[in-house]
Design a protein around this motif. Structure first.
Motif, PDB file in Angstrom:
ATOM      1  N   HIS A  92       0.823  -1.213   0.000  1.00  0.00           N
ATOM      2  CA  HIS A  92       0.000   0.000   0.000  1.00  0.00           C
ATOM      3  C   HIS A  92       0.857   1.262   0.000  1.00  0.00           C
ATOM      4  CE1 HIS A  92      -3.441  -2.580   0.562  1.00  0.00           C
ATOM      5  NE2 HIS A  92      -2.778  -3.202   1.512  1.00  0.00           N
ATOM      6  N   LEU A  93       2.043   1.182  -0.607  1.00  0.00           N
ATOM      7  CA  LEU A  93       2.916   2.349  -0.669  1.00  0.00           C
ATOM      8  C   LEU A  93       2.401   3.379  -1.667  1.00  0.00           C
ATOM      9  CD1 LEU A  93       6.646   1.250  -0.778  1.00  0.00           C
ATOM     10  CD2 LEU A  93       5.449   2.462   1.016  1.00  0.00           C
ATOM     11  N   GLY A  94       2.761   4.640  -1.430  1.00  0.00           N
ATOM     12  CA  GLY A  94       2.453   5.680  -2.402  1.00  0.00           C
ATOM     13  C   GLY A  94       3.391   5.576  -3.586  1.00  0.00           C
ATOM     14  N   PRO A  95       3.038   6.232  -4.701  1.00  0.00           N
ATOM     15  CA  PRO A  95       3.821   6.058  -5.933  1.00  0.00           C
ATOM     16  C   PRO A  95       5.298   6.466  -5.805  1.00  0.00           C
ATOM     17  CG  PRO A  95       2.090   7.727  -6.210  1.00  0.00           C
ATOM     18  CD  PRO A  95       1.840   7.048  -4.909  1.00  0.00           C
ATOM     19  N   ASN A  96       5.590   7.485  -5.028  1.00  0.00           N
ATOM     20  CA  ASN A  96       6.984   7.939  -4.979  1.00  0.00           C
ATOM     21  C   ASN A  96       7.882   7.010  -4.180  1.00  0.00           C
ATOM     22  OD1 ASN A  96       6.842  10.201  -6.629  1.00  0.00           O
ATOM     23  ND2 ASN A  96       5.899  11.376  -4.970  1.00  0.00           N
ATOM     24  N   THR A  97       7.356   6.553  -3.027  1.00  0.00           N
ATOM     25  CA  THR A  97       8.140   5.604  -2.226  1.00  0.00           C
ATOM     26  C   THR A  97       8.281   4.287  -2.970  1.00  0.00           C
ATOM     27  OG1 THR A  97       6.273   6.097  -0.798  1.00  0.00           O
ATOM     28  CG2 THR A  97       8.382   5.702   0.270  1.00  0.00           C
ATOM     29  N   LEU A  98       7.222   3.915  -3.660  1.00  0.00           N
ATOM     30  CA  LEU A  98       7.244   2.673  -4.430  1.00  0.00           C
ATOM     31  C   LEU A  98       8.310   2.747  -5.513  1.00  0.00           C
ATOM     32  CD1 LEU A  98       5.774  -0.037  -4.843  1.00  0.00           C
ATOM     33  CD2 LEU A  98       4.392   1.091  -6.558  1.00  0.00           C
ATOM     34  N   ARG A  99       8.406   3.909  -6.136  1.00  0.00           N
ATOM     35  CA  ARG A  99       9.378   4.105  -7.204  1.00  0.00           C
ATOM     36  C   ARG A  99      10.795   3.886  -6.692  1.00  0.00           C
ATOM     37  NH1 ARG A  99      11.299   6.869 -11.634  1.00  0.00           N
ATOM     38  NH2 ARG A  99      12.546   8.605 -10.906  1.00  0.00           N
ATOM     39  N   ARG A 100      11.037   4.318  -5.452  1.00  0.00           N
ATOM     40  CA  ARG A 100      12.371   4.115  -4.886  1.00  0.00           C
ATOM     41  C   ARG A 100      12.630   2.651  -4.566  1.00  0.00           C
ATOM     42  NH1 ARG A 100      11.618   9.229  -2.854  1.00  0.00           N
ATOM     43  NH2 ARG A 100      10.726   8.621  -0.872  1.00  0.00           N
ATOM     44  N   MET A 101      11.545   1.875  -4.391  1.00  0.00           N
ATOM     45  CA  MET A 101      11.700   0.441  -4.109  1.00  0.00           C
ATOM     46  C   MET A 101      11.926  -0.370  -5.379  1.00  0.00           C
ATOM     47  SD  MET A 101      11.736  -0.654  -1.087  1.00  0.00           S
ATOM     48  CE  MET A 101      11.314  -2.383  -1.362  1.00  0.00           C
ATOM     49  N   ARG A 102      11.569   0.204  -6.520  1.00  0.00           N
ATOM     50  CA  ARG A 102      11.588  -0.552  -7.771  1.00  0.00           C
ATOM     51  C   ARG A 102      12.921  -1.228  -8.088  1.00  0.00           C
ATOM     52  NH1 ARG A 102       6.803  -2.265  -9.026  1.00  0.00           N
ATOM     53  NH2 ARG A 102       5.240  -0.660  -9.306  1.00  0.00           N
ATOM     54  N   PRO A 103      14.063  -0.568  -7.838  1.00  0.00           N
ATOM     55  CA  PRO A 103      15.320  -1.232  -8.185  1.00  0.00           C
ATOM     56  C   PRO A 103      15.534  -2.584  -7.499  1.00  0.00           C
ATOM     57  CG  PRO A 103      15.705   1.079  -7.819  1.00  0.00           C
ATOM     58  CD  PRO A 103      14.290   0.821  -7.422  1.00  0.00           C
ATOM     59  N   THR A 104      14.950  -2.799  -6.309  1.00  0.00           N
ATOM     60  CA  THR A 104      15.157  -4.091  -5.631  1.00  0.00           C
ATOM     61  C   THR A 104      14.425  -5.220  -6.311  1.00  0.00           C
ATOM     62  OG1 THR A 104      13.945  -2.838  -4.000  1.00  0.00           O
ATOM     63  CG2 THR A 104      15.742  -4.211  -3.195  1.00  0.00           C
ATOM     64  N   MET A 105      13.328  -4.896  -6.999  1.00  0.00           N
ATOM     65  CA  MET A 105      12.521  -5.982  -7.563  1.00  0.00           C
ATOM     66  C   MET A 105      12.253  -5.692  -9.025  1.00  0.00           C
ATOM     67  SD  MET A 105       9.216  -4.840  -5.499  1.00  0.00           S
ATOM     68  CE  MET A 105       8.478  -3.246  -5.750  1.00  0.00           C
ATOM     69  N   GLN A 106      12.481  -6.683  -9.839  1.00  0.00           N
ATOM     70  CA  GLN A 106      12.310  -6.507 -11.275  1.00  0.00           C
ATOM     71  C   GLN A 106      11.543  -7.693 -11.835  1.00  0.00           C
ATOM     72  OE1 GLN A 106      13.363  -3.959 -13.566  1.00  0.00           O
ATOM     73  NE2 GLN A 106      13.340  -2.867 -11.630  1.00  0.00           N
ATOM     74  N   MET A 107      11.253  -7.605 -13.123  1.00  0.00           N
ATOM     75  CA  MET A 107      10.432  -8.643 -13.711  1.00  0.00           C
ATOM     76  C   MET A 107      10.959  -9.023 -15.088  1.00  0.00           C
ATOM     77  SD  MET A 107       6.372  -8.686 -13.703  1.00  0.00           S
ATOM     78  CE  MET A 107       5.437 -10.072 -14.240  1.00  0.00           C
ATOM     79  N   VAL A 108      10.874 -10.297 -15.409  1.00  0.00           N
ATOM     80  CA  VAL A 108      11.155 -10.786 -16.767  1.00  0.00           C
ATOM     81  C   VAL A 108       9.825 -11.270 -17.323  1.00  0.00           C
ATOM     82  CG1 VAL A 108      12.362 -12.493 -18.144  1.00  0.00           C
ATOM     83  CG2 VAL A 108      13.504 -11.446 -16.205  1.00  0.00           C
ATOM     84  N   PHE A 109       9.488 -10.814 -18.523  1.00  0.00           N
ATOM     85  CA  PHE A 109       8.138 -11.046 -19.018  1.00  0.00           C
ATOM     86  C   PHE A 109       8.034 -12.271 -19.901  1.00  0.00           C
ATOM     87  CE2 PHE A 109       8.118  -6.776 -17.618  1.00  0.00           C
ATOM     88  CZ  PHE A 109       6.860  -6.615 -17.087  1.00  0.00           C
ATOM     89  N   GLN A 110       6.773 -12.669 -20.106  1.00  0.00           N
ATOM     90  CA  GLN A 110       6.508 -13.892 -20.844  1.00  0.00           C
ATOM     91  C   GLN A 110       6.851 -13.775 -22.322  1.00  0.00           C
ATOM     92  OE1 GLN A 110       2.476 -15.175 -20.584  1.00  0.00           O
ATOM     93  NE2 GLN A 110       2.830 -16.952 -21.850  1.00  0.00           N
ATOM     94  N   ASP A 111       6.305 -12.710 -22.955  1.00  0.00           N
ATOM     95  CA  ASP A 111       6.456 -12.585 -24.397  1.00  0.00           C
ATOM     96  C   ASP A 111       7.583 -11.605 -24.691  1.00  0.00           C
ATOM     97  OD1 ASP A 111       6.293 -12.229 -27.063  1.00  0.00           O
ATOM     98  OD2 ASP A 111       4.137 -11.891 -27.138  1.00  0.00           O
ATOM     99  N   PRO A 112       8.751 -12.109 -25.084  1.00  0.00           N
ATOM    100  CA  PRO A 112       9.882 -11.204 -25.266  1.00  0.00           C
ATOM    101  C   PRO A 112       9.655 -10.207 -26.400  1.00  0.00           C
ATOM    102  CG  PRO A 112      10.435 -13.397 -26.031  1.00  0.00           C
ATOM    103  CD  PRO A 112       9.081 -13.491 -25.412  1.00  0.00           C
ATOM    104  N   GLN A 113       8.775 -10.569 -27.325  1.00  0.00           N
ATOM    105  CA  GLN A 113       8.463  -9.636 -28.413  1.00  0.00           C
ATOM    106  C   GLN A 113       7.660  -8.457 -27.884  1.00  0.00           C
ATOM    107  OE1 GLN A 113       8.314  -9.999 -32.348  1.00  0.00           O
ATOM    108  NE2 GLN A 113       8.053  -7.859 -31.846  1.00  0.00           N
TER     109      GLN A 113
END
Lengths: 357, 309
Positions: A92-113
């Motif tokens: 339930h983080l706000g967008p700005n704090t969440l943005r600072r958390m983004r580098p810790t967690m990333q995603m690899v997607f299903q369709d590389p195209q």
């Protein structure tokens, strides 16, 4: 219950803790677009991912695996529950704090195209996280991009090319390089190999494993390919209709599956040896997955379960630990906590009900 | 691919070659489109004619030589003269300046408005309903009567503020601009709606790209082709609308030439001197055609999937 076990056991701390995660999508109908119900894509899911391990998340299409992965990364506004990544509550983080958390967690997607912007060059795709989160100068960024391309086995000469010029496997490497750019701790791999050829699948999975060893990454590996999950995952969670029905270490789950759904899933895995293949007794599930907008009362699996009992149609089974590190949500294992009930006995006992259906 | 021996020479090669400017690639592709090159050459020619031309040409567009009226083409007057003995060639160049300026500015205004409304409506769900209903509202307004009312209401006030020529220019440009952005907005909204569900937009969100940069980096470049198409069509409609207004006698002042006004003046003499209708008509058609070709070539050149083919 989960916490107790983790505190008691001398294990590494959990990097990701998901508690009671719910992701409902509202259904609006009628002229006034009133909310008439929810699609319960992820319904009360609880699990931990220990630092450095790979948790496989399997289940059939539409059971909420991808939604669960995305909700864990807060790509959706979660309906309820808590997600802690690296000790920070992010549900339930706000967008700005969440943005600072983004580098810790990333995603690899299903369709590389689809997951690469067709108008950006490879260098700008991999460099995007760097532009967003670091203050590197242009040459430093480029240097880092080259470094990442080396890590995932892409020729540096490709930096100026566009995604459509690459093969599926190479595109997936680009996606992996982008996810690695900010040195994340936790990566959600959302069916990263589903869209690839079998020969390329092995390459990509080996790359993911190699990177995990080298960089100490933690994966949530979403897949419907059971043998691939067996290869890469340390622990496996099985999802059915928005709920985790069984979670255990890989060997326990594949060696001694408890939940009838897990058993059915595992019996469907193809066997390369034709002599073995002919001996396999497949558990063929009847019927279709119920709609997540209108799940059955009681256990979600009661409409298709070969071992269904009366209680299954009335009471939702509790998700509980039946053996150390082995969790399941099934009434078959409710009486005794340590000794699982005899599955064969249960099967025989309730055969008439099944036939009556 | 992962063979280190194969990588070594490539690495040496690359370190000497930083990422190439994307606009050079675009220009390379643009050059291969023959129609677009012709269009560009013609458009540059028109621009030069209407900007530099009047400075070099001996006759002024408003110079009246009553004894030389209604003349046919000659060396002194390549397009002849009109009923007051004004040189048609000079009037074409002066008129083109206004027409092209109106076309470009009105198109730019309509495009910015349309793209803005379309992107905001498509990207932010809560603005979708209100903005699209506003678009429908504007679409329901009849363009010409609205412009006529606008001209009647505001002409005097703007004339007082900016002078008669600039005043009517602003009036016509804003008039055309705010009545022709709706198709762009609708097309852009539709494309944005489809685009924001694509995985690369989700990937950008997972990276933590804020919405404004998500729009500028991922959405806008990918909706460039429909924008480009509406831009080229927009220039054409703007020139034609201005012509229509001048033709109705409600655009620029009567002594101030524009292509549309030239057409309007020449229709009275259609039977005797058809050349006077043909020249401005041709100029309008060819300018519009050249802009369409440029837009076509640009759209192809900006798409990396088509580029290099």
């Amino acid at each position: 219950m989960l916490d107790d076990r983790l505190e008691g056991a001398p294990r590494k701390k959990a990097l990701v803790e998901v508690r009671g995660l719910k992701m409902y999508f509202p259904i609006h109908t009628g002229l006034l677009r009133r909310k008439t119900g929810d699609i319960k894509a992820v319904d009360d899911v609880t699990f931990d991912i220990v630092e450095g391990e790979t948790l496989g998340l399997v289940g059939e299409s539409g059971c909420g695996k991808s939604t669960c992965g995305r909700a864990v990364l807060r790509l959706y506004e979660v309906t309820d529950g808590s997600v802690r990544v690296d000790g920070h509550e992010i549900a339930h983080l706000g967008p700005n704090t969440l943005r600072r958390m983004r580098p810790t967690m990333q995603m690899v997607f299903q369709d590389p195209q689809a997951s690469l912007n067709p108008r950006m060059t490879l260098a700008s795709i991999i460099g995007e996280p760097l532009r967003e989160h670091t203050r590197l100068t242009k040459p430093e960024q480029l240097e880092r991009v080259y470094e990442l391309m080396d890590q995932v086995g892409l020729n540096r000469d490709f930096a100026n090319r566009y995604p459509h010029e690459f093969s599926g496997g190479q595109r997936q490497r680009i996606g992996i390089a982008r996810a690695l750019a900010l040195n994340p701790k936790f990566i959600v791999c959302d069916e990263p190999i589903a869209a690839l050829d079998v020969s390329i699948q092995a390459q990509v999975v080996n790359l993911l494993e190699e990177l995990q060893d080298r960089l100490g990454l933690t994966y949530l590996f979403i897949s419907h390919d059971l043998s691939m999950v067996r290869h890469i995952a340390d622990r496996v969670a099985v999802m059915y209709l928005g709920k985790i029905v069984e979670l255990a270490s890989r060997d326990d789950l594949y060696g001694d599956p408890k939940h009838p759904y897990t058993r059915a899933l595992l019996s469907a895995v193809p066997e390369p040896d034709p002599r073995e293949e002919s001996r396999i007794q497949r558990i063929v599930l009847q019927g279709d997955v119920p709609s997540p907008a209108n799940p059955p009362t009681g256990c979600n699996f009661c409409t298709r379960c070969p071992d269904v009992m009366d209680i299954c149609r009335k009471v939702d089974p509790e998700y509980r630990e039946i053996a150390p590190g082995h969790f399941t949500a099934c009434h078959l294992y409710c009486e005794t906590t340590t000794m699982p009930a005899e599955p064969t006995a249960a099967k025989e006992a309730f055969e008439p009900i099944q036939q009556g259906e | 691919m992962t063979d280190p021996a194969a990588n070594a020479p490539a690495e040496a090669l690359v370190t000497a070659r930083p990422p190439r400017n994307q606009w050079l690639d675009v220009w390379d592709q643009f050059k291969t489109h023959r129609g677009a090159l012709f269009g560009l050459a013609f458009f540059v020619f028109i621009i030069l004619m209407v900007t530099v031309g009047p400075l070099l040409w001996t006759y002024d567009a408003t110079f009246i030589d009553i004894r030389a009226r209604n003349q046919g083409p000659s060396l002194a007057h390549p397009m002849g003269t009109d009923q007051l003995g004004r040189d048609m060639f000079a009037r074409m160049m002066a008129g083109g300046r206004v027409s092209v300026a109106v076309g470009l500015t009105a198109m730019a205004l309509a495009l910015m408005l349309g793209t803005f409304v379309g992107v905001v409506a498509g990207f932010f769900r809560k603005f979708d309903g209100p903005l699209m209903r506003l678009t429908d509202l504007f679409l329901a307004l009849p363009l010409l009567p609205l412009l006529l009312v606008g001209v009647l209401l505001f002409r005097e006030r703007l004339n007082g503020l900016f002078g008669p020529e600039l005043g009517i220019f602003i009036l016509i440009v804003t008039g055309i601009g705010i009545t022709s952005w709706m198709p762009t907005a609708r097309i852009v909204r539709g494309d944005v709606l489809a685009l924001k569900e694509r995985e690369f937009v989700l990937a950008a969100r997972s990276i933590g790209t804020p919405p404004r940069r998500l729009i500028s980096r991922h959405i806008l470049p990918n909706i460039l082709s429909p924008i480009m198409v509406s831009a080229t069509l927009g220039i054409a409609t703007a020139i034609i609308t201005e012509s229509a207004l001048s033709f109705l006698g409600l655009g620029f002042p009567p002594d101030f030439p524009t292509w549309g006004r030239l057409l309007f003046d020449a229709t009275d003499y259609l039977q005797q001197y058809p050349g006077r209708v043909i020249w401005p008509g041709l100029a309008i058609s060819f300018t519009v055609l050249s802009v369409n070709f440029i837009g076509d070539g640009l759209r192809d050149a900006l798409d990396p999937r088509i580029r290099g083919r």
